[in-house]
Design an enzyme around this catalytic site. Sequence first.
Site, PDB file in Angstrom:
ATOM      1  N   ASP A 144       0.821  -1.213   0.000  1.00  8.70           N
ATOM      2  CA  ASP A 144       0.000   0.000   0.000  1.00  8.70           C
ATOM      3  C   ASP A 144       0.848   1.253   0.000  1.00  8.70           C
ATOM      4  O   ASP A 144       2.030   1.243   0.367  1.00  8.70           O
ATOM      5  CB  ASP A 144      -0.946   0.007   1.202  1.00  8.70           C
ATOM      6  CG  ASP A 144      -0.218   0.074   2.542  1.00  8.70           C
ATOM      7  OD1 ASP A 144       0.801  -0.634   2.698  1.00  8.70           O
ATOM      8  OD2 ASP A 144      -0.664   0.832   3.426  1.00  8.70           O
TER       9      ASP A 144
ATOM     10  N   GLU B 297       0.208  -1.353   5.551  1.00 10.78           N
ATOM     11  CA  GLU B 297       1.244  -0.898   6.498  1.00 10.78           C
ATOM     12  C   GLU B 297       1.049   0.561   6.855  1.00 10.78           C
ATOM     13  O   GLU B 297       1.276   0.969   7.999  1.00 10.78           O
ATOM     14  CB  GLU B 297       2.636  -1.116   5.898  1.00 10.78           C
ATOM     15  CG  GLU B 297       3.788  -0.858   6.853  1.00 10.78           C
ATOM     16  CD  GLU B 297       4.306   0.588   6.847  1.00 10.78           C
ATOM     17  OE1 GLU B 297       5.149   0.929   7.696  1.00 10.78           O
ATOM     18  OE2 GLU B 297       3.864   1.376   5.978  1.00 10.78           O
TER      19      GLU B 297
END
Length: 408
Positions: free
Chosen positions: A79, A174
């Site tokens: 991400d 994350e």
Amino acid sequence: MTIIERFLKYVSFDTQSDESAGVTPSTEKQMVFARYLKTELEELGLKDISLDENGYLFATLPSNVSRPIPVIGFIAHMDTSPDMSGENVKPRIVEKYDGTDILLSADDHIVLSPKSFPELLDHVGEDLIVTDGHTLLGADDKAGIAEIVGAVDYLLEHPEIEHGDIRIGFNPDEEIGLGAHKFDVEKFGAKWAYTMDGGEVGELEFENFNAASATVSVKGLNVHPGYAKNKMINSLLVANEFVSMLPSGETPAKTEGYEGFFHLVGMEGEVEHTSVSYIIRDHDREKFEARKCLMLECAGKLNEKYGEGTVSVELKDQYYNMRQQVEPLMHIIDLAFAAMQETGVEPKVKAIRGGTDGAQLSFKGLPCPNIFAGGLNFHGRYEFVPVQSIEKAMKVVVKIAELTAKRY
């Protein structure tokens, strides 16, 4: 593909996470990228490839020796930050950077300048990958993914380099603090691992903040302002009073190194109710606990002044300093240190002024220090990464695999 071609392909995927989603992965577009990576790993010929419903992609590069060698892992997150758009990223390479301003967007006068970002001058003569000024780049952490995949590809092409089983893990979310929450450490099966998620070349990190969030709720009492004397309690003013009770010099803008802080990240309210959001950070566990206690003490004092129940504080621990988990196993730091030295990279051991999936994984039983991925100015339009930094990080991954086989 070359490692840079891989990286440029990866940043074409929009993979922003969304902290309000309440599901894993928090955005479907992360799964789109995960499926692409799964296909790429299959084409490389890796084994034990799995992609679960939560977006965790695991694979194995099998050992090429018969003797037992510890299984090690390399991890990166898919991400990108919700702080700025990752859609329609338009990277370009500034070849042999000359130390002057880089015009990112002529139409909007967006300039990446060493006056504002002096770290640019550390990379004069190198080839810099930059944005067009309208999105982030995504080197955090697609550079890490490219470095890991590139290293695996290199090892496959060079069977003369001995290595044991190498596990690869790519995870979602994350950037919203959830990357390790559903990471199956037992299934991953490594003795230790490294997250490729650091910044500048040479960074080697096994210390990070202890972290908590705090939600401060303030109840007010609203009456007609013309007749409010000794009756009204304006929750907005009480909230501001709470803010003023915390040390003014202990904020992100006024701290560095091992100094902790209280970070005011949001305030929303009206006369009758105000909500204030903080994050609390400190490397030292005792100081971290003291910070949480101070917030409770401030609430207590305001309740004495305005009435019980006026101010309440909800604290949630997010992650802890991985040092206490990694320090007893310093050989894994020594390996990374030696790998950098042998690839011509000067190791820079430092504490992370933030968090990492590796911190949470370390507390789940997978010791996991953090290694540089090479990018700088993460989460914004001025993000950039030198080509040479990505290449160096890939070489470090290869060398760690090689040294692990030599030493065990």
